[in-house]
Design a protein around this motif. Structure first.
Motif, PDB file in Angstrom:
ATOM      1  N   ASP A 489       0.015 -53.176  12.336  1.00  0.00           N
ATOM      2  CA  ASP A 489       1.665 -53.517  12.991  1.00  0.00           C
ATOM      3  C   ASP A 489       1.995 -52.763  13.318  1.00  0.00           C
ATOM      4  O   ASP A 489       3.249 -51.571  13.610  1.00  0.00           O
ATOM      5  CB  ASP A 489       2.197 -53.715  11.641  1.00  0.00           C
ATOM      6  CG  ASP A 489       1.754 -55.461  11.214  1.00  0.00           C
ATOM      7  OD1 ASP A 489       1.590 -56.504  11.706  1.00  0.00           O
ATOM      8  OD2 ASP A 489       1.450 -55.329   9.910  1.00  0.00           O
ATOM      9  N   THR A 490       1.317 -50.997  13.428  1.00  0.00           N
ATOM     10  CA  THR A 490       1.267 -49.479  13.276  1.00  0.00           C
ATOM     11  C   THR A 490       0.846 -48.917  14.781  1.00  0.00           C
ATOM     12  O   THR A 490      -0.460 -49.330  14.499  1.00  0.00           O
ATOM     13  CB  THR A 490       1.599 -48.394  12.130  1.00  0.00           C
ATOM     14  OG1 THR A 490       0.299 -48.866  11.952  1.00  0.00           O
ATOM     15  CG2 THR A 490       2.554 -48.685  11.556  1.00  0.00           C
ATOM     16  N   ASP A 491       1.031 -48.009  15.705  1.00  0.00           N
ATOM     17  CA  ASP A 491       0.669 -47.525  16.426  1.00  0.00           C
ATOM     18  C   ASP A 491      -0.234 -48.845  17.623  1.00  0.00           C
ATOM     19  O   ASP A 491      -1.440 -48.607  17.878  1.00  0.00           O
ATOM     20  CB  ASP A 491      -0.856 -46.342  16.093  1.00  0.00           C
ATOM     21  CG  ASP A 491      -1.147 -45.842  16.657  1.00  0.00           C
ATOM     22  OD1 ASP A 491      -0.665 -45.443  18.339  1.00  0.00           O
ATOM     23  OD2 ASP A 491      -1.887 -45.291  16.619  1.00  0.00           O
ATOM     24  N   LYS A 492       0.422 -49.742  17.278  1.00  0.00           N
ATOM     25  CA  LYS A 492      -0.109 -51.117  18.461  1.00  0.00           C
ATOM     26  C   LYS A 492      -0.153 -50.397  19.372  1.00  0.00           C
ATOM     27  O   LYS A 492      -0.012 -49.717  20.274  1.00  0.00           O
ATOM     28  CB  LYS A 492       1.484 -52.132  18.905  1.00  0.00           C
ATOM     29  CG  LYS A 492       0.392 -53.761  17.824  1.00  0.00           C
ATOM     30  CD  LYS A 492       1.748 -54.507  18.007  1.00  0.00           C
ATOM     31  CE  LYS A 492       1.181 -55.517  17.631  1.00  0.00           C
ATOM     32  NZ  LYS A 492       0.652 -56.120  16.738  1.00  0.00           N
ATOM     33  N   ARG A 493      -1.624 -51.185  19.929  1.00  0.00           N
ATOM     34  CA  ARG A 493      -1.539 -50.543  21.885  1.00  0.00           C
ATOM     35  C   ARG A 493      -1.755 -52.621  22.530  1.00  0.00           C
ATOM     36  O   ARG A 493      -1.248 -54.003  21.515  1.00  0.00           O
ATOM     37  CB  ARG A 493      -2.836 -50.708  21.821  1.00  0.00           C
ATOM     38  CG  ARG A 493      -3.422 -49.489  21.702  1.00  0.00           C
ATOM     39  CD  ARG A 493      -3.064 -48.179  22.010  1.00  0.00           C
ATOM     40  NE  ARG A 493      -2.381 -46.913  20.437  1.00  0.00           N
ATOM     41  CZ  ARG A 493      -3.528 -45.950  20.359  1.00  0.00           C
ATOM     42  NH1 ARG A 493      -5.240 -46.224  21.234  1.00  0.00           N
ATOM     43  NH2 ARG A 493      -3.736 -45.334  19.945  1.00  0.00           N
ATOM     44  N   THR A 494      -1.106 -52.408  23.608  1.00  0.00           N
ATOM     45  CA  THR A 494      -1.214 -52.963  24.267  1.00  0.00           C
ATOM     46  C   THR A 494      -2.605 -54.166  24.563  1.00  0.00           C
ATOM     47  O   THR A 494      -3.449 -53.050  24.335  1.00  0.00           O
ATOM     48  CB  THR A 494       0.042 -53.614  25.827  1.00  0.00           C
ATOM     49  OG1 THR A 494      -1.612 -52.864  26.837  1.00  0.00           O
ATOM     50  CG2 THR A 494      -0.035 -52.844  25.646  1.00  0.00           C
ATOM     51  N   VAL A 495      -2.964 -55.732  25.131  1.00  0.00           N
ATOM     52  CA  VAL A 495      -4.142 -55.506  25.330  1.00  0.00           C
ATOM     53  C   VAL A 495      -4.416 -54.970  26.376  1.00  0.00           C
ATOM     54  O   VAL A 495      -5.953 -55.255  26.243  1.00  0.00           O
ATOM     55  CB  VAL A 495      -3.765 -57.773  25.315  1.00  0.00           C
ATOM     56  CG1 VAL A 495      -5.015 -58.332  26.049  1.00  0.00           C
ATOM     57  CG2 VAL A 495      -3.238 -58.694  24.203  1.00  0.00           C
ATOM     58  N   GLN A 496      -4.029 -54.896  26.913  1.00  0.00           N
ATOM     59  CA  GLN A 496      -4.583 -54.082  28.726  1.00  0.00           C
ATOM     60  C   GLN A 496      -4.986 -52.811  28.236  1.00  0.00           C
ATOM     61  O   GLN A 496      -6.669 -52.468  28.544  1.00  0.00           O
ATOM     62  CB  GLN A 496      -3.939 -54.151  29.440  1.00  0.00           C
ATOM     63  CG  GLN A 496      -3.622 -55.195  30.677  1.00  0.00           C
ATOM     64  CD  GLN A 496      -2.557 -56.210  29.802  1.00  0.00           C
ATOM     65  OE1 GLN A 496      -2.117 -55.761  28.517  1.00  0.00           O
ATOM     66  NE2 GLN A 496      -1.682 -57.270  30.346  1.00  0.00           N
ATOM     67  N   GLN A 497      -4.441 -52.081  27.229  1.00  0.00           N
ATOM     68  CA  GLN A 497      -5.363 -50.986  26.920  1.00  0.00           C
ATOM     69  C   GLN A 497      -5.609 -51.303  25.597  1.00  0.00           C
ATOM     70  O   GLN A 497      -7.514 -50.384  25.509  1.00  0.00           O
ATOM     71  CB  GLN A 497      -3.587 -50.299  25.666  1.00  0.00           C
ATOM     72  CG  GLN A 497      -2.692 -50.047  26.679  1.00  0.00           C
ATOM     73  CD  GLN A 497      -1.970 -49.508  25.902  1.00  0.00           C
ATOM     74  OE1 GLN A 497      -1.337 -49.508  25.077  1.00  0.00           O
ATOM     75  NE2 GLN A 497      -0.870 -48.537  26.286  1.00  0.00           N
TER      76      GLN A 497
END
Lengths: 507, 263
Positions: A489-497
């Motif tokens: 939930d926090t410091d979420k990355r995108t799928v690409q990242q």
């Protein structure tokens, strides 16, 4: 991501409604001429309506595969079973009931003395229809059309599951990686489309009722501008594809790991100059069939899944036997090849909160069997129809106080909120470490292995060589971490990242 | 043999039968209605009177026999064309609710492709004839009272100047006062336009004093045919029942016995 999904969504919805109208008009005429058929046809349309849209879409896929096979044999050409065609057919079928109801009820609402007068003063059938019946039926007919339009735009979000681009891509991806802004964006965009279209149709409806042709034209114009403008813009923006060079279609089922791996594969192929597209959010069974049929070219699946769904084995086998059998049998039976084993496993396991497990003294599935009658079990939606569940029953005889199924994300929530004591879990799930879950040991070896394997379809055999470098390069810890990067939930990355992060570790 | 110069009958039924579900609802009827006559067609409900009327403009087709209108067999006519030439006011009026009064009145001229100016002039003329204010032309049927709607229906039937007028229960559910004034109006227009008028009505009271001839149907056959006064002499139970029927019975009998007093 939003504009092209919006355009595709509008395009497929408009096409489906147009198709439904083309089918409904002669049917309504038939039903008006033969009232005896009315009950049957409307009941048929009502039955279709009771099938959940999600299931209706999924059913069209195998149906089109069979039809495609027949046309291939008889006429020498196949038909695409994934994407636009099944979406179009299922959505059109879904829109049929309100259109038929509106048409039949609308025409039946014209008072008999009005029809008698129309005949009596010497109108032809055609004049009666155009001058009297249609204008008087218009409010009810248009009401049916408005319902059909709003339903179709809503249901089109589900077309994602059969590989059609739509606003559902945002919603499904957002639900999976718990990116609520993505979910809300998708929902709002669909609602926005539905409202605009409904408003335009309402304008046409009141225009017809008041015989204010200007209003009708305005509504019609709004619809045409919306559909032609948005879809036209979308087509013009599409990157031109070189003749004969179909991009590699990478499939992904609807969970984070699949999205990440699809992006990782896409990045690798792009780096080698191969054009790619991704079709994500596919149903588990649809993904394999789509690969076998050549609608997608590559995706990641798991040995335990394939053992059951592709080879039809009802009892698990040891890990090595499974992989060897699949490697030998898949090319023979489905013209599908295992290109590489990625090196990690995403196996089913049962998990509990560590505190609960310790308090109850549960270490293994055998311990769980003793405590199960007092515990509530939550599974993901497909688990209870899978061989693991039967294997668990056979191996440990689990009987729970309550058994419920959820989407994976909500299943975890159920455990956290205390609505469930035991859940199904995947060994590569990033949440296991993060949420301090305890995976219960399987001393009797009941649960099968789920080694992640790269599957390649019959149309692009060269992909095997291009992606051979991935073999054994993704350890389960890395996969868990990548999954967690997008799921948390926090410091979420995108799928690409996350895919880039994983790629850096897979070198 | 009659001399060929004599004008044909406005309507001639020749041994006409209409069957529905095996039953003859019009049973071998032969009947002539002379040009210029004003005829009431009556009988109990289900007697076949409306079917007889609807045979004339081919809203119903004969299963056997012939129906001729001004000497032409209706079976040879194109139904829409035939109907445009015959004034028709149906049961329940049946004005087109989405058309204005003017558009309703001008319906047949519009079907006949008369020029807009000619239609407008005719609408004005007819509104005057049925004694409705000209500005009613812009109203919609829902804004009319029952009597006003009936008058518009009558105007619509007369718009293309037909020689023959068919009226199916024109008094419908109107109140007694309105019925009398509408009946007077029909009678007046009949004379004014040199019409042949065939009117179906289940209630003799309004018709008797105005028509020249009453035809009584029962079970698809004609059981009495003559002047209003001659009906009293009939011993057929259907005719007796009709005369003895409810509603201001005494008035009716008075009208039958002494039509000269009522006129």
């Amino acid at each position: 991501m939003l504009p092209d999904r919006l355009a595709a969504h509008l395009g497929v919805s408009a096409a489906a409604i147009a198709l439904a109208i083309v089918v409904a008009v002669p049917l309504v005429m038939l039903l008006v001429a033969r009232p005896a058929l009315r009950g049957w046809v409307l009941a048929g349309a009502a039955v279709i309506q009771t099938v959940p849209a999600l299931a209706l879409l999924a059913l069209f896929y195998p149906l089109l595969l069979v039809i495609g096979e027949v046309t291939q044999r008889v006429a020498g050409f196949g038909i695409p079973a994934l994407g636009l065609l099944p979406s179009l057919l299922a959505l059109a079928l879904y829109a049929l009931l309100p259109l038929l109801r509106g048409g039949v009820d609308g025409l039946a609402s014209v008072p008999p003395e009005t029809l008698d007068a129309a005949d009596g003063i010497g109108m032809t059938r055609r004049q009666r229809l155009i001058q009297v019946e249609l204008p008087l039926a218009a409010p009810i007919v248009m009401g049916g059309l408005r319902v059909a339009a709003v339903w179709t735009i809503g249901a089109a979000t589900l077309a994602t599951t059969v590989g059609q681009k739509s606003l559902g891509d945002l919603i499904f991806a957002g639900l999976q990686i718990e990116d609520w802004s993505l979910v809300v964006t998708g929902c709002l965009a669909a609602a926005f489309l539905a409202i605009i279209v409904d408003m335009a149709l309402w304008r046409i409806e009141t225009g017809l009722g008041e015989r204010a042709w200007g209003k009708c034209l305005l509504g019609l114009g709004l619809l045409v501008v919306l559909v032609v403008g948005v879809t036209g813009w979308y087509w013009s923006k599409r990157a031109p594809v070189a003749e004969g060079e179909r991009p590699v279609v990478i499939g992904a089922k609807s969970f984070s790991e699949q999205y990440i791996l699809a992006e990782l594969i896409a990045a690798r192929l792009r780096a080698q100059g191969v054009p790619v597209t991704i079709r994500s959010g596919l149903g588990s069974v649809i993904a394999f069939r789509a690969l076998a049929a050549g609608d997608i070219d590559i995706y990641v699946d798991y040995t335990g899944t394939l053992w059951d769904s592709a080879l039809g084995n009802k009892m698990p086998a040891p890990r090595g036997v499974m992989l060897a059998t699949l490697t030998a049998e898949l090319p023979k039976r489905h013209k599908v090849e295992i290109a590489a084993s990625l090196g990690f496993e995403n196996a089913y396991a049962l998990a509990m909160k560590r505190a609960d497990a310790d308090r109850l003294g549960i270490e293994t599935l055998a311990d769980l069997a003793t405590a199960a009658p007092r515990l509530r079990m939550a599974t993901d939606t497909e688990f209870q129809s899978r061989l693991e569940w039967r294997a668990l029953q056979a191996g440990y005889g689990l009987k729970f106080a309550r058994l419920t199924s959820y989407t994976p994300t909500l299943m975890v929530r159920a455990l956290q909120s205390g609505e469930a004591d035991v859940i199904t879990a995947f060994s590569s799930d990033g949440r296991i470490a993060a949420d301090d879950l305890k995976l219960l040991a399987d001393p009797r070896g009941a649960l099968p292995a789920y080694d992640a394997v790269l599957l390649i379809g019959p149309r692009r055999p060269e992909l095997k060589a291009r992606l051979a470098g991935l073999a054994g390069k993704i350890p389960v810890e890395a996969m868990r971490e990548a999954n967690w990067q997008v799921d948390r939930d926090t410091d979420k990355r995108t799928v690409q990242q996350a895919a880039a992060w994983l790629e850096a570790r897979a070198k | 043999m009659t001399a060929p110069a004599i004008a044909p009958d406005a309507i001639a039924y020749d041994d006409v039968t209409v069957r529905r579900a095996g039953n003859a609802i019009v049973d071998r009827v032969t009947l002539k209605i002379a040009q210029g006559s004003f005829v009431a067609l009556t009988g109990a409900s289900g007697a076949g009177k409306t079917t007889l009327l609807r045979l004339v403009n081919r809203m119903v087709r004969a299963d056997a026999g012939r129906v001729r209108v001004f000497g032409e067999d209706v079976a040879d006519a194109d139904p829409p064309e035939l109907r445009r030439g015959i004034g028709y006011a149906s049961q329940g009026v049946g004005l087109f609710p989405h058309w204005t009064v003017a558009e309703n009145i001008a319906a047949v001229p519009w079907l006949l492709r008369h020029a807009p100016r000619r239609r407008a002039a005719r609408v004005a003329e007819l509104l005057d004839l049925v004694e409705l204010p000209r500005d009613f032309g812009d109203r919609f049927p829902r804004q009319l009272s029952g009597g006003q709607a009936s008058r518009v229906g009558l105007a619509r039937a007369l718009a293309a100047e037909p020689r023959l007028l068919l009226l199916d229960e024109p008094f419908g559910a109107l109140d007694p006062e309105t019925r009398v004034s509408l009946a007077d109006k029909i009678s007046e227009l009949h004379d004014l336009a040199h019409l042949t008028t065939l009117m179906v009505t289940h209630d003799l009271a309004d018709a008797l004093t105005r028509v020249q001839r009453v035809i009584v149907c029962d079970a698809g056959r004609i059981v009495a045919d003559g002047t209003p006064a001659s009906l009293v002499a009939s011993t057929h139970p259907a005719v007796v029942a009709l005369i003895a029927a409810p509603l201001d019975q005494a008035d009716k009998l008075a009208a039958l016995r002494h039509p000269e007093l009522v006129r």
